[in-house]
Design a protein around this motif. Structure first.
Motif, PDB file in Angstrom:
ATOM      1  N   ARG A 205       0.829  -1.207   0.000  1.00  0.00           N
ATOM      2  CA  ARG A 205       0.000   0.000   0.000  1.00  0.00           C
ATOM      3  C   ARG A 205       0.865   1.258   0.000  1.00  0.00           C
ATOM      4  O   ARG A 205       0.554   2.241  -0.693  1.00  0.00           O
ATOM      5  CB  ARG A 205      -0.937  -0.001   1.221  1.00  0.00           C
ATOM      6  CG  ARG A 205      -2.027  -1.052   1.163  1.00  0.00           C
ATOM      7  CD  ARG A 205      -3.124  -0.779   2.181  1.00  0.00           C
ATOM      8  NE  ARG A 205      -2.643  -0.777   3.550  1.00  0.00           N
ATOM      9  CZ  ARG A 205      -2.564  -1.862   4.308  1.00  0.00           C
ATOM     10  NH1 ARG A 205      -2.903  -3.046   3.818  1.00  0.00           N
ATOM     11  NH2 ARG A 205      -2.138  -1.783   5.559  1.00  0.00           N
ATOM     12  N   VAL A 206       1.943   1.239   0.771  1.00  0.00           N
ATOM     13  CA  VAL A 206       2.839   2.392   0.821  1.00  0.00           C
ATOM     14  C   VAL A 206       3.531   2.577  -0.526  1.00  0.00           C
ATOM     15  O   VAL A 206       3.703   3.713  -0.991  1.00  0.00           O
ATOM     16  CB  VAL A 206       3.874   2.224   1.957  1.00  0.00           C
ATOM     17  CG1 VAL A 206       4.953   3.303   1.871  1.00  0.00           C
ATOM     18  CG2 VAL A 206       3.181   2.294   3.317  1.00  0.00           C
ATOM     19  N   ALA A 211       4.171   5.737  -5.382  1.00  0.00           N
ATOM     20  CA  ALA A 211       4.214   5.860  -6.835  1.00  0.00           C
ATOM     21  C   ALA A 211       3.281   6.973  -7.304  1.00  0.00           C
ATOM     22  O   ALA A 211       3.637   7.770  -8.186  1.00  0.00           O
ATOM     23  CB  ALA A 211       3.826   4.533  -7.486  1.00  0.00           C
ATOM     24  N   TRP A 212       2.088   7.059  -6.711  1.00  0.00           N
ATOM     25  CA  TRP A 212       1.141   8.114  -7.087  1.00  0.00           C
ATOM     26  C   TRP A 212       1.724   9.487  -6.761  1.00  0.00           C
ATOM     27  O   TRP A 212       1.651  10.415  -7.565  1.00  0.00           O
ATOM     28  CB  TRP A 212      -0.172   7.900  -6.338  1.00  0.00           C
ATOM     29  CG  TRP A 212      -1.306   8.743  -6.838  1.00  0.00           C
ATOM     30  CD1 TRP A 212      -2.242   8.383  -7.766  1.00  0.00           C
ATOM     31  CD2 TRP A 212      -1.624  10.091  -6.454  1.00  0.00           C
ATOM     32  NE1 TRP A 212      -3.120   9.427  -7.973  1.00  0.00           N
ATOM     33  CE2 TRP A 212      -2.773  10.473  -7.186  1.00  0.00           C
ATOM     34  CE3 TRP A 212      -1.064  10.995  -5.560  1.00  0.00           C
ATOM     35  CZ2 TRP A 212      -3.357  11.735  -7.039  1.00  0.00           C
ATOM     36  CZ3 TRP A 212      -1.646  12.252  -5.424  1.00  0.00           C
ATOM     37  CH2 TRP A 212      -2.776  12.601  -6.150  1.00  0.00           C
ATOM     38  N   LEU A 213       2.323   9.615  -5.588  1.00  0.00           N
ATOM     39  CA  LEU A 213       2.889  10.893  -5.166  1.00  0.00           C
ATOM     40  C   LEU A 213       4.058  11.312  -6.044  1.00  0.00           C
ATOM     41  O   LEU A 213       4.194  12.486  -6.400  1.00  0.00           O
ATOM     42  CB  LEU A 213       3.323  10.802  -3.701  1.00  0.00           C
ATOM     43  CG  LEU A 213       2.176  10.884  -2.685  1.00  0.00           C
ATOM     44  CD1 LEU A 213       2.592  10.280  -1.355  1.00  0.00           C
ATOM     45  CD2 LEU A 213       1.736  12.321  -2.493  1.00  0.00           C
ATOM     46  N   ASP A 216       2.949  12.710  -9.098  1.00  0.00           N
ATOM     47  CA  ASP A 216       2.381  14.038  -8.878  1.00  0.00           C
ATOM     48  C   ASP A 216       3.446  15.071  -8.531  1.00  0.00           C
ATOM     49  O   ASP A 216       3.110  16.206  -8.192  1.00  0.00           O
ATOM     50  CB  ASP A 216       1.340  13.975  -7.756  1.00  0.00           C
ATOM     51  CG  ASP A 216       0.030  14.622  -8.166  1.00  0.00           C
ATOM     52  OD1 ASP A 216      -0.247  14.670  -9.368  1.00  0.00           O
ATOM     53  OD2 ASP A 216      -0.710  15.094  -7.287  1.00  0.00           O
ATOM     54  N   GLY A 217       4.720  14.673  -8.565  1.00  0.00           N
ATOM     55  CA  GLY A 217       5.804  15.628  -8.372  1.00  0.00           C
ATOM     56  C   GLY A 217       6.527  15.546  -7.052  1.00  0.00           C
ATOM     57  O   GLY A 217       7.455  16.326  -6.804  1.00  0.00           O
ATOM     58  N   ALA A 218       6.141  14.606  -6.175  1.00  0.00           N
ATOM     59  CA  ALA A 218       6.790  14.498  -4.866  1.00  0.00           C
ATOM     60  C   ALA A 218       8.155  13.845  -4.980  1.00  0.00           C
ATOM     61  O   ALA A 218       8.440  13.100  -5.923  1.00  0.00           O
ATOM     62  CB  ALA A 218       5.916  13.701  -3.908  1.00  0.00           C
ATOM     63  N   THR A 219       8.999  14.125  -4.000  1.00  0.00           N
ATOM     64  CA  THR A 219      10.299  13.473  -3.872  1.00  0.00           C
ATOM     65  C   THR A 219      10.238  12.514  -2.693  1.00  0.00           C
ATOM     66  O   THR A 219       9.879  12.915  -1.574  1.00  0.00           O
ATOM     67  CB  THR A 219      11.409  14.507  -3.629  1.00  0.00           C
ATOM     68  OG1 THR A 219      11.453  15.412  -4.730  1.00  0.00           O
ATOM     69  CG2 THR A 219      12.762  13.824  -3.462  1.00  0.00           C
ATOM     70  N   LEU A 220      10.553  11.260  -2.928  1.00  0.00           N
ATOM     71  CA  LEU A 220      10.525  10.294  -1.835  1.00  0.00           C
ATOM     72  C   LEU A 220      11.566  10.659  -0.787  1.00  0.00           C
ATOM     73  O   LEU A 220      12.701  11.002  -1.109  1.00  0.00           O
ATOM     74  CB  LEU A 220      10.790   8.880  -2.361  1.00  0.00           C
ATOM     75  CG  LEU A 220       9.628   8.187  -3.071  1.00  0.00           C
ATOM     76  CD1 LEU A 220      10.011   6.758  -3.445  1.00  0.00           C
ATOM     77  CD2 LEU A 220       8.385   8.182  -2.194  1.00  0.00           C
TER      78      LEU A 220
END
Length: 351
Positions: A205-206, A211-213, A216-220
């Motif tokens: 789930r995480v 992957a979605w984030l 959307d432009g996020a940095t892990l």
């Protein structure tokens, strides 16, 4: 300029999105507003139609990368989003059908002279008016009684430094049934890896949320993963999060705010401390979101309506800073907190 061409504020209002959302669409190359001779952005009929498509797809839960693929002709992402939307609507319909059946049964009892119980009647109405949590306020307030009614899916707790908002959040988490407080220790205590280890379902789930984030432009980052683990774990029904933007860059904050709205009613109810205008976008607040303000003068915390002119609205707007400002001040606050901790203060008390 023709009336067909709108400035960003009017375009956003017409589309039902924030001007910040339009800028995000532009940064991701999804729309290209026109420019006046003076260099101001304007949106004509074609740009408005395109932005309307994007807003509609975002409303179905697609990431910006998925939106780009759908607009480019790929249907797989749209099919998944529509399937998820259909499932949510079917669940809502089943719930409504059950309520209708209860009403029918009570009406049948009434026809036979049987009065319904209070519990039966309460079960037919929304519980928004009921008290979710009540307690006497801690210091720096004077012990006044405090109540929260009808807590929505997302609640933002905001206030200037020293306003006591973290103490309020901890008191809410302690007093509210089935609640957990997620403090700043999430950034350093290693609990995230421990939770993921040996739980393949949580890990999956995480990974999906990550992957979605990222799309959307996020940095892990460890900070983002810690938030996702807390949200995706089968844990408490309510999660109270201290300074949710801590450790997230500007793009990650924007993506995370969109992710929270995309989740809908799934997962825990959230109360989040924040001072970021990307996490708390006053122009984009939904019907199932609320703001609690801790005033600078230590007046009792109060719920603030999200529209200009409402009591407390300007104070909330003043507390908010851009993600970039939050990022620049984060290190200063952290160093101040480290020094203060030697005098008996905790990181939470610095807020």
């Amino acid at each position: 300029m023709s009336d067909q061409f709108l400035n960003p504020a009017d375009a956003a209002r017409t589309l039902g999105v924030s001007a910040k959302a339009l800028r995000l669409y532009e940064r991701r190359g999804l729309i290209s507003p026109l420019r006046t001779a003076a260099g101001w952005r304007v949106y004509g009929p074609e740009e408005m139609a395109r932005a309307g498509e994007i807003a509609a797809l975002r409303g179905l839960g697609l990431s910006l990368a998925q939106v780009a693929r759908v607009l480019g002709g790929e249907a797989a992402s749209l099919e998944t989003a529509l399937a998820n939307r259909q499932a949510a609507l079917e669940l809502e319909m089943r719930s409504m059908a059950q309520t209708v059946e209860r009403i029918r049964a009570i009406r049948g009892d009434l026809a036979e002279g049987k009065a319904p119980s209070v519990a039966e009647l309460k079960g037919l109405t929304r519980q928004a008016a009921e008290i979710d949590v009540a307690f006497d306020l801690p210091w720096p307030w004077g012990g006044e009684h405090f109540e929260l009614r009808g807590l929505p899916r997302l609640t933002y707790i905001i206030g200037p430094l020293g306003s006591g908002k973290t103490r309020l959040a901890r008191a809410i988490a302690t007093s509210l049934a089935d609640a957990c407080f997620l403090g700043l220790e999430r950034l350093t205590d290693g609990a995230t890896e421990a939770q993921l280890w040996g739980d393949p379902e949580l890990e999956a789930r995480v990974e999906d949320a990550s992957a979605w984030l990222v799309e959307d432009g996020a940095t892990l980052s460890p900070a983002l993963t810690a938030l996702l683990v807390a949200l995706e774990a089968k844990g408490p029904g309510t999660l109270v999060i201290d300074m949710v933007e801590q450790g997230l860059d500007a793009a990650s904050q924007e993506a995370f705010a969109a992710y929270l709205r995309r989740r809908g009613a799934s997962g825990p109810r959230l109360l989040m401390l924040t001072r970021s205008s990307s996490i708390l976008d006053l122009a984009a607040l939904g019907a199932d979101e609320a703001i609690i303000l801790c005033p600078a003068n230590h007046s009792p915390p109060t719920r603030v309506a999200p529209y200009p002119g409402a009591p407390g609205y300007e104070a909330v707007a003043t507390c908010l800073a851009s993600p970039d400002v939050r990022a620049r001040t984060e290190g200063v606050v952290a160093r101040w907190t480290e020094v203060a901790s030697g005098g008996g203060l905790s990181p939470a008390s610095a807020q």
